[in-house]
Write an enzyme that holds these catalytic residues in place. Structure first.
Site, PDB file in Angstrom:
ATOM      1  N   ASP A   1      10.615  11.606  35.068  1.00  0.00           N
ATOM      2  CA  ASP A   1      10.550  12.724  36.011  1.00  0.00           C
ATOM      3  C   ASP A   1      10.988  13.989  35.284  1.00  0.00           C
ATOM      4  OD1 ASP A   1      13.383  12.543  35.852  1.00  0.00           O
ATOM      5  OD2 ASP A   1      13.384  11.130  37.522  1.00  0.00           O
TER       6      ASP A   1
ATOM      7  N   ASP B   1      26.148  14.518  30.916  1.00  0.00           N
ATOM      8  CA  ASP B   1      26.822  13.322  30.405  1.00  0.00           C
ATOM      9  C   ASP B   1      26.700  13.161  28.887  1.00  0.00           C
ATOM     10  OD1 ASP B   1      24.123  12.779  30.804  1.00  0.00           O
ATOM     11  OD2 ASP B   1      24.428  11.029  32.087  1.00  0.00           O
TER      12      ASP B   1
ATOM     13  N   ASP C   1      13.380  17.399  35.392  1.00  0.00           N
ATOM     14  CA  ASP C   1      14.521  18.060  36.018  1.00  0.00           C
ATOM     15  C   ASP C   1      14.597  19.490  35.509  1.00  0.00           C
ATOM     16  OD1 ASP C   1      15.727  15.511  37.179  1.00  0.00           O
ATOM     17  OD2 ASP C   1      15.641  15.025  35.054  1.00  0.00           O
TER      18      ASP C   1
HETATM   19  P1  ATP Z   1      15.750   9.511  33.474  1.00  0.00           P
HETATM   20  O1  ATP Z   1      15.112  10.492  34.409  1.00  0.00           O
HETATM   21  O2  ATP Z   1      14.835   8.944  32.478  1.00  0.00           O
HETATM   22  O3  ATP Z   1      16.554   8.501  34.175  1.00  0.00           O
HETATM   23  P2  ATP Z   1      17.450  11.721  32.842  1.00  0.00           P
HETATM   24  O4  ATP Z   1      18.284  12.043  31.630  1.00  0.00           O
HETATM   25  O5  ATP Z   1      16.450  12.742  33.234  1.00  0.00           O
HETATM   26  O6  ATP Z   1      16.784  10.323  32.570  1.00  0.00           O
HETATM   27  P3  ATP Z   1      18.485  11.941  35.501  1.00  0.00           P
HETATM   28  O7  ATP Z   1      19.268  10.941  36.267  1.00  0.00           O
HETATM   29  O8  ATP Z   1      17.116  12.304  35.956  1.00  0.00           O
HETATM   30  O9  ATP Z   1      18.455  11.425  33.995  1.00  0.00           O
HETATM   31  O10 ATP Z   1      19.397  13.250  35.423  1.00  0.00           O
HETATM   32  C1  ATP Z   1      18.926  14.455  34.823  1.00  0.00           C
HETATM   33  C2  ATP Z   1      20.016  15.068  33.980  1.00  0.00           C
HETATM   34  O11 ATP Z   1      21.151  15.362  34.796  1.00  0.00           O
HETATM   35  C3  ATP Z   1      20.565  14.154  32.881  1.00  0.00           C
HETATM   36  O12 ATP Z   1      19.811  14.232  31.708  1.00  0.00           O
HETATM   37  C4  ATP Z   1      21.954  14.711  32.689  1.00  0.00           C
HETATM   38  O13 ATP Z   1      21.920  15.875  31.911  1.00  0.00           O
HETATM   39  C5  ATP Z   1      22.361  15.104  34.095  1.00  0.00           C
HETATM   40  N1  ATP Z   1      23.069  14.006  34.780  1.00  0.00           N
HETATM   41  C6  ATP Z   1      22.547  13.093  35.612  1.00  0.00           C
HETATM   42  N2  ATP Z   1      23.484  12.246  36.075  1.00  0.00           N
HETATM   43  C7  ATP Z   1      24.651  12.635  35.517  1.00  0.00           C
HETATM   44  C8  ATP Z   1      25.996  12.179  35.599  1.00  0.00           C
HETATM   45  N3  ATP Z   1      26.317  11.128  36.356  1.00  0.00           N
HETATM   46  N4  ATP Z   1      26.935  12.852  34.893  1.00  0.00           N
HETATM   47  C9  ATP Z   1      26.601  13.926  34.156  1.00  0.00           C
HETATM   48  N5  ATP Z   1      25.369  14.384  34.012  1.00  0.00           N
HETATM   49  C10 ATP Z   1      24.378  13.768  34.683  1.00  0.00           C
HETATM   50 MG    MG Z   2      15.243  12.679  34.948  1.00  0.00          MG
END
Ligand code: ATP
Ligand code: MG
Length: 448
Positions: free
Chosen positions: A73, A154, A75
């Site tokens: 996805d 994170d 963000d």
């Molecule tokens: P994916 O979408 O493949 O699961 P992602 O890195 O995009 O990976 P998301 O859960 O969509 O993960 O979150 C988007 C972004 O928000 C992350 O890359 C991170 O920077 C931040 N983020 C999400 N959850 C947390 C958390 N629990 N603590 C700190 N930062 C977070």
């Molecule tokens: Mg994501």
């Protein structure tokens, strides 16, 4: 929280805020192309820019793109407040309380737009920022600038920002170097960051497996001791994480890592207990994961209830046998076992009814499958859950139970006998009934 701790926390965060290093990678020195960013994500970025706000693609959309993977996805991070974003897009909704953000909806694709966050601070009221005595973040709605936002992310490889203005990538805290080293490293002090949000331990495993990255040693070291902190996380949030962990195509490796880091026991305590001393249970659970991965790789659908039914099956069998030893007939013993195992499990990881009902059906049908002389075979074949129950039987056989003849019987029966459609008897389930009531629509004119 003691005064000393408050001062320590404030001081610690201030220091980090000043220290976070930024590296800007110009457009011709990285591999991100707008062709690899979805149309809706680009629309959101450009619209925000046009309205005068800062707009960056962040997280998986940048990280996966750089690695040549398909982002799950997209963000977006911005300096516009959630309310301002909500006003800018008719097709958007404000969501979340703990972490407020905006979903901009384009058909099936949802772009998640988050406002830059500042570190949690004692200066703010409980309404916007709250931590418990252990440091767990209960609310995180203090807005800040991009540098502060990067610190709140994170892992360093998740703190990469793609700037729609000049197509450069802004990498914080050594994230660019960690990408080259294929290394997952938490930003800041790992123990503090896990205490703030224990789910980050699960995310470490998920990303390590998904990206094929190693977990940097300071990031890995505290996990085993801190794993029990996950018990404080709402069971519903953990369920969402469980789906992400096991339905991403690498369930087998994920399971091994989760067990290695003592995290699996917090998600599925009874299952871990069975795995400790029962090789048959290990085979069943590992085969389930391997089959799930194969199905995903082959582009087939996977249903969470099937793999959840398998994860809990060893414990269901144990409890069922206990009840039978106490003199209960097989069917009531199975029902009571299902009740008890599910009631225990949902304390750790919530399982919504839409999954636990078919899980029970799969379990109960394991008792019906041996009845090959039944007159109701055609009806049984027409049961909406027959296929899952049959696959479950094959899984049990594949995992070491001697069920070959029974498997052959049902394989043949499906070729020879025309299934009789079962008259649908609606589940008498008050929770479902409630859900069926039409929801009151939000008045669109209430948007300001
Ligand atoms: P994916 O979408 O493949 O699961 P992602 O890195 O995009 O990976 P998301 O859960 O969509 O993960 O979150 C988007 C972004 O928000 C992350 O890359 C991170 O920077 C931040 N983020 C999400 N959850 C947390 C958390 N629990 N603590 C700190 N930062 C977070
Ligand atoms: Mg994501």
């Amino acid at each position: 929280m003691t005064l000393i701790n408050r001062v320590k926390r404030l001081f610690g965060q201030k220091q980090e805020a000043e220290e976070i290093p930024l590296k800007v990678i110009p457009r011709d020195e990285h591999s991100i192309s707008r062709n690899n960013i979805s149309e809706p994500a680009l629309k959101v970025l450009y619209r925000l820019r046009k309205a005068g706000y800062g707009a960056y693609l962040v997280g998986g959309g940048v990280r996966d793109n750089l690695l040549g993977l398909n982002p799950k996805d997209f963000d977006v991070a911005t300096d516009a407040t959630p309310e301002q974003v909500n006003q800018l897009f008719r097709n958007s909704r404000l969501i979340g309380r703990r972490f407020k953000l905006v979903h901009v909806v384009f058909g099936r694709e949802v772009i998640e737009v988050a406002t830059f966050r500042a570190p949690p601070s004692e200066d703010h009221s409980d309404k916007v920022s709250r931590q418990d005595d252990q440091g767990m973040i209960l609310r995180d709605n203090v807005y800040g600038n991009k540098d502060e936002d990067a610190m709140r992310r994170d892992f360093t490889v998740n703190a990469l920002y793609y700037n729609i203005d000049d197509f450069s990538v802004h990498a914080y805290a050594g994230g660019w170097e960690d990408m080259q080293l294929k290394r997952l490293r938490l930003i800041g002090d790992p123990e503090t960051r896990y205490r703030e949000d224990p789910v980050r331990m699960l995310r470490a495993i998920r990303f390590a497996v998904k990206l094929g990255f190693s977990i940097e040693q300071h990031t890995a070291a505290p996990i085993r001791d801190m794993a029990p902190l996950l018990e404080q996380i709402p069971a519903a949030r953990l369920f969402e994480e469980v789906l992400k962990l096991f339905l991403a195509g690498n369930a087998l490796e994920t399971l091994r890592l989760l067990r290695e880091y003592h995290l699996f026991a917090t998600l599925f305590p009874a299952t871990e207990h069975c795995l400790q001393d029962d090789d048959a249970a290990v085979r069943l659970v590992e085969n389930t994961m391997a089959n799930t991965d194969d199905r995903i790789k082959a582009g087939k659908s996977v249903t969470p209830y099937f793999f959840l039914a398998a994860l809990l099956w060893p414990q269901v069998e144990r409890v069922r046998r206990e009840y039978e030893e106490q003199g209960l007939p097989p069917h009531p013993a199975m029902q009571k076992a299902a009740d008890r195992v599910l009631a225990q499990q949902i304390k750790a990881t919530a399982i919504p009814k839409r999954f636990s009902i078919p899980m029970r059906e799969i379990w109960e049908m394991q008792l019906r499958l041996p009845k090959t002389r039944s007159k109701k075979i055609a009806e049984f074949l027409g049961h909406p859950r027959f296929r899952a129950a049959y696959d479950f039987l094959l899984l049990r056989h594949q995992s070491g139970e001697d069920l070959g003849e029974l498997c052959d019987f049902w394989t043949q029966a499906q070729k020879d006998i025309t299934p009789e459609p079962v008259k649908y008897v609606p589940e008498d389930d008050s929770a479902n009934k409630k859900r069926r009531r039409p929801r009151r629509r939000r008045n669109p004119s209430s948007r300001q």
